[in-house]
Design a protein around this motif. Sequence first.
Motif, PDB file in Angstrom:
ATOM      1  N   LEU A   1     -80.506  85.406 -56.835  1.00 18.82           N
ATOM      2  CA  LEU A   1     -80.784  84.127 -56.112  1.00 18.82           C
ATOM      3  C   LEU A   1     -80.296  82.865 -56.694  1.00 18.82           C
ATOM      4  CD1 LEU A   1     -84.579  84.832 -55.057  1.00 18.82           C
ATOM      5  CD2 LEU A   1     -82.582  85.005 -53.530  1.00 18.82           C
ATOM      6  N   ALA A   2     -80.616  82.862 -57.924  1.00 20.24           N
ATOM      7  CA  ALA A   2     -79.928  81.478 -58.617  1.00 20.24           C
ATOM      8  C   ALA A   2     -78.289  81.679 -58.585  1.00 20.24           C
ATOM      9  CB  ALA A   2     -80.252  81.542 -60.024  1.00 20.24           C
ATOM     10  N   ALA A   3     -77.778  82.517 -58.596  1.00 16.50           N
ATOM     11  CA  ALA A   3     -76.204  82.784 -58.409  1.00 16.50           C
ATOM     12  C   ALA A   3     -75.807  82.640 -57.065  1.00 16.50           C
ATOM     13  CB  ALA A   3     -75.772  84.183 -58.958  1.00 16.50           C
ATOM     14  N   VAL A   4     -76.579  82.955 -55.946  1.00 15.74           N
ATOM     15  CA  VAL A   4     -76.215  82.481 -54.779  1.00 15.74           C
ATOM     16  C   VAL A   4     -76.205  81.067 -54.442  1.00 15.74           C
ATOM     17  CG1 VAL A   4     -77.003  82.849 -52.225  1.00 15.74           C
ATOM     18  CG2 VAL A   4     -76.786  84.895 -53.807  1.00 15.74           C
ATOM     19  N   TYR A   5     -77.487  80.338 -54.870  1.00 20.43           N
ATOM     20  CA  TYR A   5     -77.422  79.109 -54.908  1.00 20.43           C
ATOM     21  C   TYR A   5     -76.116  78.218 -55.500  1.00 20.43           C
ATOM     22  CZ  TYR A   5     -79.136  74.187 -55.536  1.00 20.43           C
ATOM     23  OH  TYR A   5     -79.393  72.817 -55.494  1.00 20.43           O
ATOM     24  N   GLY A   6     -75.985  78.798 -56.635  1.00 22.56           N
ATOM     25  CA  GLY A   6     -74.875  78.053 -57.330  1.00 22.56           C
ATOM     26  C   GLY A   6     -73.374  78.568 -57.011  1.00 22.56           C
ATOM     27  N   VAL A   7     -73.148  79.441 -56.019  1.00 21.40           N
ATOM     28  CA  VAL A   7     -71.868  79.701 -55.531  1.00 21.40           C
ATOM     29  C   VAL A   7     -71.745  78.975 -54.157  1.00 21.40           C
ATOM     30  CG1 VAL A   7     -70.630  81.525 -54.237  1.00 21.40           C
ATOM     31  CG2 VAL A   7     -71.692  82.069 -56.248  1.00 21.40           C
ATOM     32  N   ALA A   8     -73.053  79.001 -53.463  1.00 24.85           N
ATOM     33  CA  ALA A   8     -73.056  78.047 -52.189  1.00 24.85           C
ATOM     34  C   ALA A   8     -73.012  76.648 -52.593  1.00 24.85           C
ATOM     35  CB  ALA A   8     -74.408  78.088 -51.388  1.00 24.85           C
ATOM     36  N   ASN A   9     -73.486  76.127 -53.834  1.00 20.35           N
ATOM     37  CA  ASN A   9     -73.338  74.839 -54.029  1.00 20.35           C
ATOM     38  C   ASN A   9     -71.900  74.291 -54.316  1.00 20.35           C
ATOM     39  OD1 ASN A   9     -73.478  72.854 -56.718  1.00 20.35           O
ATOM     40  ND2 ASN A   9     -74.946  72.081 -55.177  1.00 20.35           N
TER      41      ASN A   9
ATOM     42  N   VAL B   1     -88.313  76.261 -47.113  1.00 19.75           N
ATOM     43  CA  VAL B   1     -88.334  77.656 -46.356  1.00 19.75           C
ATOM     44  C   VAL B   1     -88.644  78.714 -47.491  1.00 19.75           C
ATOM     45  CG1 VAL B   1     -87.311  79.131 -44.806  1.00 19.75           C
ATOM     46  CG2 VAL B   1     -87.419  76.842 -44.236  1.00 19.75           C
ATOM     47  N   PHE B   2     -87.821  78.645 -48.439  1.00 22.27           N
ATOM     48  CA  PHE B   2     -87.676  79.661 -49.472  1.00 22.27           C
ATOM     49  C   PHE B   2     -89.135  79.705 -50.085  1.00 22.27           C
ATOM     50  CE2 PHE B   2     -86.792  80.481 -54.322  1.00 22.27           C
ATOM     51  CZ  PHE B   2     -86.667  81.735 -53.994  1.00 22.27           C
ATOM     52  N   ALA B   3     -89.499  78.419 -50.359  1.00 21.39           N
ATOM     53  CA  ALA B   3     -90.762  78.281 -51.324  1.00 21.39           C
ATOM     54  C   ALA B   3     -92.071  78.963 -50.350  1.00 21.39           C
ATOM     55  CB  ALA B   3     -91.075  76.871 -51.574  1.00 21.39           C
ATOM     56  N   CYS B   4     -91.814  78.757 -49.059  1.00 15.63           N
ATOM     57  CA  CYS B   4     -93.159  79.051 -48.306  1.00 15.63           C
ATOM     58  C   CYS B   4     -92.858  80.590 -47.760  1.00 15.63           C
ATOM     59  CB  CYS B   4     -93.052  78.212 -46.994  1.00 15.63           C
ATOM     60  SG  CYS B   4     -93.408  76.506 -47.211  1.00 15.63           S
ATOM     61  N   ALA B   5     -91.732  80.975 -47.618  1.00 14.03           N
ATOM     62  CA  ALA B   5     -91.471  82.299 -47.152  1.00 14.03           C
ATOM     63  C   ALA B   5     -91.610  83.583 -48.449  1.00 14.03           C
ATOM     64  CB  ALA B   5     -90.327  82.789 -46.479  1.00 14.03           C
ATOM     65  N   GLY B   6     -91.220  83.083 -49.371  1.00 15.07           N
ATOM     66  CA  GLY B   6     -91.199  83.580 -50.713  1.00 15.07           C
ATOM     67  C   GLY B   6     -90.149  84.845 -50.701  1.00 15.07           C
ATOM     68  N   THR B   7     -90.481  85.828 -51.415  1.00 15.45           N
ATOM     69  CA  THR B   7     -89.487  87.021 -51.436  1.00 15.45           C
ATOM     70  C   THR B   7     -89.985  88.079 -50.723  1.00 15.45           C
ATOM     71  OG1 THR B   7     -90.689  87.971 -53.672  1.00 15.45           O
ATOM     72  CG2 THR B   7     -88.841  86.146 -53.869  1.00 15.45           C
ATOM     73  N   GLY B   8     -90.838  87.938 -49.984  1.00 14.35           N
ATOM     74  CA  GLY B   8     -91.106  89.081 -49.206  1.00 14.35           C
ATOM     75  C   GLY B   8     -89.922  89.840 -48.285  1.00 14.35           C
ATOM     76  N   SER B   9     -89.355  88.734 -47.822  1.00 16.83           N
ATOM     77  CA  SER B   9     -88.054  89.191 -46.917  1.00 16.83           C
ATOM     78  C   SER B   9     -86.917  88.829 -47.657  1.00 16.83           C
ATOM     79  CB  SER B   9     -88.035  88.440 -45.470  1.00 16.83           C
ATOM     80  OG  SER B   9     -86.860  88.504 -44.882  1.00 16.83           O
ATOM     81  N   LEU B  10     -86.140  89.643 -48.242  1.00 15.95           N
ATOM     82  CA  LEU B  10     -84.838  89.398 -49.199  1.00 15.95           C
ATOM     83  C   LEU B  10     -83.846  88.420 -48.242  1.00 15.95           C
ATOM     84  CD1 LEU B  10     -84.695  92.048 -51.491  1.00 15.95           C
ATOM     85  CD2 LEU B  10     -85.775  89.960 -51.843  1.00 15.95           C
ATOM     86  N   PRO B  11     -83.546  88.756 -46.917  1.00 20.27           N
ATOM     87  CA  PRO B  11     -82.631  88.367 -46.135  1.00 20.27           C
ATOM     88  C   PRO B  11     -82.834  86.842 -45.985  1.00 20.27           C
ATOM     89  CG  PRO B  11     -82.893  90.597 -45.067  1.00 20.27           C
ATOM     90  CD  PRO B  11     -84.075  90.196 -46.348  1.00 20.27           C
ATOM     91  N   VAL B  12     -84.174  86.346 -45.688  1.00 18.91           N
ATOM     92  CA  VAL B  12     -84.524  85.165 -45.570  1.00 18.91           C
ATOM     93  C   VAL B  12     -84.403  84.400 -46.651  1.00 18.91           C
ATOM     94  CG1 VAL B  12     -86.492  83.756 -44.974  1.00 18.91           C
ATOM     95  CG2 VAL B  12     -86.312  85.670 -43.567  1.00 18.91           C
ATOM     96  N   ALA B  13     -84.767  85.050 -47.852  1.00 16.01           N
ATOM     97  CA  ALA B  13     -84.664  84.339 -49.225  1.00 16.01           C
ATOM     98  C   ALA B  13     -83.500  84.033 -49.487  1.00 16.01           C
ATOM     99  CB  ALA B  13     -85.570  85.444 -50.355  1.00 16.01           C
TER     100      ALA B  13
ATOM    101  N   ALA C   1     -80.839  83.593 -47.714  1.00 18.35           N
ATOM    102  CA  ALA C   1     -80.182  82.654 -46.788  1.00 18.35           C
ATOM    103  C   ALA C   1     -80.612  81.512 -46.998  1.00 18.35           C
ATOM    104  CB  ALA C   1     -80.610  83.110 -45.242  1.00 18.35           C
ATOM    105  N   ALA C   2     -81.941  81.301 -47.521  1.00 18.74           N
ATOM    106  CA  ALA C   2     -82.558  80.036 -47.495  1.00 18.74           C
ATOM    107  C   ALA C   2     -81.855  79.219 -48.937  1.00 18.74           C
ATOM    108  CB  ALA C   2     -84.186  80.103 -47.882  1.00 18.74           C
ATOM    109  N   VAL C   3     -81.634  80.269 -49.907  1.00 20.51           N
ATOM    110  CA  VAL C   3     -81.184  79.548 -51.234  1.00 20.51           C
ATOM    111  C   VAL C   3     -79.736  79.120 -50.984  1.00 20.51           C
ATOM    112  CG1 VAL C   3     -82.885  80.241 -52.710  1.00 20.51           C
ATOM    113  CG2 VAL C   3     -81.038  81.763 -52.393  1.00 20.51           C
ATOM    114  N   ALA C   4     -79.250  80.093 -50.147  1.00 20.54           N
ATOM    115  CA  ALA C   4     -77.565  79.911 -49.893  1.00 20.54           C
ATOM    116  C   ALA C   4     -77.506  78.339 -49.110  1.00 20.54           C
ATOM    117  CB  ALA C   4     -76.920  81.035 -49.037  1.00 20.54           C
ATOM    118  N   ALA C   5     -78.423  78.259 -48.052  1.00 21.21           N
ATOM    119  CA  ALA C   5     -78.408  76.778 -47.396  1.00 21.21           C
ATOM    120  C   ALA C   5     -78.645  75.706 -48.214  1.00 21.21           C
ATOM    121  CB  ALA C   5     -79.232  76.907 -45.997  1.00 21.21           C
ATOM    122  N   ALA C   6     -79.769  75.976 -48.993  1.00 20.93           N
ATOM    123  CA  ALA C   6     -80.151  74.941 -49.838  1.00 20.93           C
ATOM    124  C   ALA C   6     -78.938  74.422 -50.847  1.00 20.93           C
ATOM    125  CB  ALA C   6     -81.215  75.146 -50.765  1.00 20.93           C
TER     126      ALA C   6
END
Length: 420
Positions: A52-60, A93-105, A107-112
Amino acid sequence: MAAGYAEILRARHAMRLLAGTLVGRLPNATAAIAIVLFVRDEGGTYSLAGGLAAVYGVANAIGQPVLGRLVDLRGQPRVQLPAAVLSALAMSVFACAGTGSLPVAYAAVAAAGLFTPPLEGGLRALWPSVLPREEQVHTAYAMDAIAQEVMFTVGPLLVTVCVSLWSAQAALIVLNVIGVLGALSVVLSKPSRQWRSAPREAHWLGALRSPGLLALLAAFLFIGLALGSITVAGVAYADDGNGGDATYGWMMAALGLGALVGGTVYGARRWSGAPEARLRWLVALLALCYLPLTLMPGPVAMVLLTAVAGVFLAPSIACAFIVVDRHAPQGTVTEAFSWLVTTFTVGASVGTAVAGPVVEWGGTRWGFAVPAATGAVALLVLLATGTVLSAAHTSGRVALSSENDPNRAVEPRFSSQDRA
């Protein structure tokens, strides 16, 4: 030494712009550690946290130059504030949804990451409109590099404080709300509202059509790689009977302290001569100071060597800001600065990926050889492209719009021949 910095901070709007930018960038500076701590609290694995951290970094890395180009085209308030809000909402959204749904998690960190506002490049585009003299702008670039070191030191501490007081979930939300407030402070300021990019030639490559900028980015890709590899080699050294996490923490703090001292001294002096030539000397010294790390002495001496290794990092970055300003095509200054940020970030990510296998294959000493080698490659790139870099063209920077017509940009105050 402090007189030059004090003079800049006394300039109208300067303190607000610097503080607002640093606060606005807190979510970016703390994202990796905040994501890891949150995923841990959710019961997720370290592999998931790293992914998740890597996805955030690449998207950034993707978003910064794209948003930088939009800032040059549309102005700062129309891009910076909406981007900050969207990034904060996505992380919430990531903080509220958590890691229960990986696609949502994911997608949220990528958008962030994608919508992280290019406040860093925006601030550097604003300095010439706030400070009246060329040498003050150069000092401001150095002060900016120093402030980054402070932010990346204080930011993780703020995360741990928020986690201890509330929770990792609250830390994600609170820090992103604070980031929006920082961006709001910047875009509501007079310089940001009146800033206009210089007229630009329509070109799909944007800032990347400058050969000098491409040469600089190639060099800083390897400097970023050097910095990223040190973080991995440092873990291997500390774990090899040299004090564990405590030693590693001191080494990383020493690296930042060295950069802080080096940047402070560099910015306090007025430099003569072309910045491109000065940058080659700074990068050469940076690569040279990485080499003693391969000696791997005891923990105390190693911490001191790590501090020395960081001394020329902030000066190299500050000098690179000036070179970017000289080579950015007209009307692309924010995008050009954002490309430098992206390239350095990508290089650091590659460095962490490369150093791991190198350590496993050849041991910790070879891991510390990576930053020395990549620093040398960065120097070779600058030497090989010396002719291109020496051909600095008209400034990509812009000046503050006139009082009577905020939509009309005036001519830059400094020509390329005036710069040192």
